[in-house]
Design a protein around this motif. Structure first.
Motif, PDB file in Angstrom:
ATOM      1  N   TYR A 370       0.840  -1.207   0.000  1.00 53.78           N
ATOM      2  CA  TYR A 370       0.000   0.000   0.000  1.00 53.78           C
ATOM      3  C   TYR A 370       0.874   1.255   0.000  1.00 53.78           C
ATOM      4  O   TYR A 370       0.973   1.981   0.975  1.00 53.78           O
ATOM      5  CB  TYR A 370      -0.938  -0.015   1.205  1.00 53.78           C
ATOM      6  N   ALA A 375      -1.314   2.769  -5.191  1.00 55.65           N
ATOM      7  CA  ALA A 375      -2.598   3.189  -4.626  1.00 55.65           C
ATOM      8  C   ALA A 375      -3.757   2.858  -5.553  1.00 55.65           C
ATOM      9  O   ALA A 375      -4.811   2.370  -5.114  1.00 55.65           O
ATOM     10  CB  ALA A 375      -2.571   4.682  -4.314  1.00 55.65           C
ATOM     11  N   ASN A 379      -6.721   0.224  -4.568  1.00 61.24           N
ATOM     12  CA  ASN A 379      -8.122   0.646  -4.497  1.00 61.24           C
ATOM     13  C   ASN A 379      -9.004  -0.192  -5.410  1.00 61.24           C
ATOM     14  O   ASN A 379     -10.112  -0.593  -5.029  1.00 61.24           O
ATOM     15  CB  ASN A 379      -8.248   2.124  -4.865  1.00 61.24           C
ATOM     16  N   LEU A 382      -9.549  -3.617  -3.961  1.00 62.80           N
ATOM     17  CA  LEU A 382     -10.499  -3.552  -2.847  1.00 62.80           C
ATOM     18  C   LEU A 382     -11.932  -3.390  -3.361  1.00 62.80           C
ATOM     19  O   LEU A 382     -12.868  -4.009  -2.830  1.00 62.80           O
ATOM     20  CB  LEU A 382     -10.124  -2.394  -1.928  1.00 62.80           C
ATOM     21  N   ILE A 383     -12.110  -2.590  -4.401  1.00 51.47           N
ATOM     22  CA  ILE A 383     -13.429  -2.434  -5.021  1.00 51.47           C
ATOM     23  C   ILE A 383     -13.908  -3.767  -5.579  1.00 51.47           C
ATOM     24  O   ILE A 383     -15.062  -4.158  -5.406  1.00 51.47           O
ATOM     25  CB  ILE A 383     -13.379  -1.362  -6.131  1.00 51.47           C
ATOM     26  N   LEU A 449      -5.363   3.477   6.270  1.00 52.05           N
ATOM     27  CA  LEU A 449      -5.952   3.786   4.969  1.00 52.05           C
ATOM     28  C   LEU A 449      -6.100   5.296   4.807  1.00 52.05           C
ATOM     29  O   LEU A 449      -6.510   5.995   5.737  1.00 52.05           O
ATOM     30  CB  LEU A 449      -7.324   3.114   4.838  1.00 52.05           C
ATOM     31  N   SER A 452      -8.748   9.307   0.925  1.00 47.75           N
ATOM     32  CA  SER A 452      -9.100   9.152  -0.491  1.00 47.75           C
ATOM     33  C   SER A 452      -9.462   7.710  -0.818  1.00 47.75           C
ATOM     34  O   SER A 452     -10.408   7.444  -1.560  1.00 47.75           O
ATOM     35  CB  SER A 452      -7.942   9.612  -1.376  1.00 47.75           C
ATOM     36  N   THR A 453      -8.719   6.772  -0.247  1.00 49.65           N
ATOM     37  CA  THR A 453      -9.020   5.351  -0.464  1.00 49.65           C
ATOM     38  C   THR A 453     -10.395   4.998   0.082  1.00 49.65           C
ATOM     39  O   THR A 453     -11.182   4.307  -0.576  1.00 49.65           O
ATOM     40  CB  THR A 453      -7.949   4.477   0.205  1.00 49.65           C
ATOM     41  N   ILE A 456     -13.159   6.633  -2.226  1.00 51.61           N
ATOM     42  CA  ILE A 456     -13.217   6.013  -3.554  1.00 51.61           C
ATOM     43  C   ILE A 456     -13.775   4.602  -3.478  1.00 51.61           C
ATOM     44  O   ILE A 456     -14.653   4.210  -4.243  1.00 51.61           O
ATOM     45  CB  ILE A 456     -11.811   6.005  -4.191  1.00 51.61           C
ATOM     46  N   VAL A 457     -13.265   3.832  -2.523  1.00 50.92           N
ATOM     47  CA  VAL A 457     -13.709   2.443  -2.388  1.00 50.92           C
ATOM     48  C   VAL A 457     -15.176   2.379  -1.979  1.00 50.92           C
ATOM     49  O   VAL A 457     -15.937   1.525  -2.465  1.00 50.92           O
ATOM     50  CB  VAL A 457     -12.820   1.716  -1.358  1.00 50.92           C
ATOM     51  N   TYR A 529     -11.081   6.120 -12.419  1.00 52.55           N
ATOM     52  CA  TYR A 529     -12.228   6.139 -11.514  1.00 52.55           C
ATOM     53  C   TYR A 529     -13.477   6.651 -12.203  1.00 52.55           C
ATOM     54  O   TYR A 529     -14.575   6.079 -12.052  1.00 52.55           O
ATOM     55  CB  TYR A 529     -11.918   7.006 -10.282  1.00 52.55           C
TER      56      TYR A 529
END
Length: 559
Positions: A370, A375, A379, A382-383, A449, A452-453, A456-457, A529
């Motif tokens: 990470y 990044a 992300n 994770l999404i 974390l 921003s993460t 976004i996630v 994104y």
């Protein structure tokens, strides 16, 4: 005995729908496509299953190198029995207490023990379908590669037949005691929902404690510790003193099948299985009816005044909110639905935390990955993980099936189809939101974390899950399972869940392919994104438009 055999035959027939399938596929010769689709779905899992067999073979080879191959048996038996126990609590509650056949069986002159035995054996057969694909390759690979004797295969058959007995028996005893002492007027279902949730949490905490006890490798002396363990054949299995004893006995029985220790361990496993089964039957004969009879009463509310009555009559909500509240009430008033829908939200983070606590290197590797340059990939992974959770969730793919015989209410209520769909969708989104938040909070305990993460996630994880939910709605309204005799069938024995999961996996693979393409192209993270946001919104819109049309048509067709 004849009475018991008849009950077993009827229960198996109802559970698997044998008579219905014979009549539909052989006599009427209707809906053959469903049977073909089911076979295709099973065949499509063969490549994944071959990978699992290859993984088991690789684990055996790795353990063989350090002379600890019997640990594979222990892990296989332990995992399968823990899974059977955890899910068995829900299955037992559904089969024993929320099945429609109880209204017919209870007035008949049938012993409670026979009813319990027949239902229990049906559950055992169900567990074979889940357990055998997991455990059978482990036993076969170990037996062939270790060149075992005939006793190994004889013990294996006995262990496979008895493996579900102890966890299901313990689950049955716990549920029967719990149902007996929570039979409190109209608040019974609420108490049971809360109690079952707390029970599963306690079980997970106990398992977490076991994980802690396994961290007994002396710090700074790891090599010496492992060297001492390797000196003795299969010594690791003996060091697991705090794990579930029956799993340990089964593993020792097969690992030492040629020795007296193998026979004594096998005898312990068989005797303990029979003992748990016998105790479960005794409990059933004494307290089963006390937990069933008198459980349908509803505590009447006090008489309303004219002013309160007028207020309730003229109180109104937006149709979407009304449908949303209705979906929540269906979940809360049915413990089986609640446990299958809400409890996994908290179980998943615990499963994630386990390896973090047991293995510090697991967290260190994530923290090292990470970094700023990774990044975007972090992300997106994770999404994808949250989309995977949405794919495996059965909320959307059983949304109409859960209504059961009350489905006619949805068909005739003066609410637009799109409002009904949005209301149902809000429930799926809410549960997914809770899942994401709980997992992110659990991750924050170990990983710092970035804000921003998290943002976004959270946004893309929700938007990316909506098409998955719409796919589930589409499949469930196309072929809703409305005629069920217990609520467990609506969620755990519903093929719509499997079909939705398979299509969801295709959707997830497409997402993974785009992630790979965008990452290799070194695009600006903001562009990536925004592309995914636009893609999720467009897919969701077109699926929703199609869903309105098919739902409106099916509402007119379903009788």
């Amino acid at each position: 005995m004849r009475e018991l055999m008849s009950l077993i035959k009827v229960n198996l027939n109802i559970n698997f729908g044998i008579s219905s399938m014979k009549y539909t596929y052989l006599k009427q010769k209707k809906d053959i496509w469903k049977l073909v689709l089911f076979v295709v779905a099973i065949l499509s899992l063969i490549p994944v299953y071959l990978l699992y067999i290859g993984l088991i073979n690789g684990i055996y080879i790795g353990l063989k190198m350090v002379n600890q191959q019997s640990l594979l048996l222990l892990l296989g038996f332990l995992v399968s029995q823990i899974v059977i126990f955890l899910f068995g609590i829900v299955y037992v509650m559904s089969k024993f207490y929320f099945s429609d056949d109880l209204n017919i069986l209870i007035p008949l002159p049938i012993k409670p023990g026979n009813i319990i035995t027949a239902k229990f054996i049906t559950l055992v057969v169900n567990e074979y379908l889940i357990m055998l694909p997991i455990v059978l390759p482990i036993i076969i690979i170990f037996g062939i590669r270790s060149q075992t004797n005939l006793l190994y295969w004889i013990y294996s058959i006995g262990i496979l037949l008895l493996l579900p007995i102890i966890p299901l028996g313990l689950a049955s005893i716990i549920v029967m005691i719990f149902m007996k002492y929570t039979n409190i007027k109209g608040k019974r279902d609420l108490l049971r929902v809360i109690g079952m949730t707390l029970l599963i949490i306690v079980i997970l905490v106990i398992q977490l404690g076991v994980q802690f006890t396994m961290k007994d490798v002396p710090y700074g002396s790891e090599e010496q510790y492992i060297a001492e363990m390797v000196k003795e054949n299969n010594s690791f299995i003996k060091s697991f003193k705090n794990v579930f004893p029956p799993s340990r006995w089964a593993a020792i029985a097969l690992a030492n099948s040629q020795k007296l220790q193998g026979f004594t361990s096998f005898a312990l496993f068989v005797i303990s299985s029979i003992l748990v089964f016998y105790i479960m039957i005794i409990f059933g004969e004494n307290i089963f009816y006390k937990g069933v009879i008198g459980g349908d009463e509803v505590l009447a509310k006090r008489k309303l005044s004219k002013k309160e009555l007028k207020k309730d009559i003229f109180k109104s909500r937006h149709p979407v909110i009304a449908i949303f509240y209705r979906e929540i009430k269906i979940l809360l008033r049915t413990p089986v639905f609640f446990v299958n829908s809400i409890v996994p939200i908290f179980i998943i983070p615990v499963i994630i935390i386990f390896p973090a606590i047991v293995n510090d290197g697991f967290i260190n590797s994530i923290q090292e990955f990470y970094l700023e340059e990774n990044a975007l990939l972090f992300n997106l992974i994770l999404i994808g993980f949250f989309i995977f959770i949405a794919t495996t969730n059965s909320i959307a793919s059983t949304s109409f099936s859960r209504e059961g015989k009350q489905f006619w209410i949805s068909r005739i209520m003066p609410i637009k189809v799109e409002y009904q769909l949005i209301g149902k969708m809000l429930l799926s989104i809410l549960l997914q939101l809770l899942t994401i938040v709980v997992i992110l909070v659990a991750a924050l305990i170990f990983i710092r974390l970035k804000l921003s993460t998290i943002i976004i996630v959270l946004i893309l994880g929700l938007l990316g899950s909506i098409p998955v939910f719409e796919i589930g709605f589409f499949i469930d309204i196309t072929r809703p399972l409305l005629d069920w005799d217990n609520p467990q069938k609506a969620m755990k024995q519903n093929l719509n869940v499997v079909f939705s999961m398979l299509i969801g996996m295709v959707y997830l693979l497409l997402y993974a392919g785009l992630v790979f393409v965008f990452y290799r192209a070194s695009l600006n993270p903001l562009i990536v994104y925004f592309i995914f946001i636009a893609m999720f919104l467009v897919i969701s819109f077109f699926l929703f438009v199609s869903l309105i049309d098919i739902t409106f048509r099916r509402y007119r067709e379903i009788e």
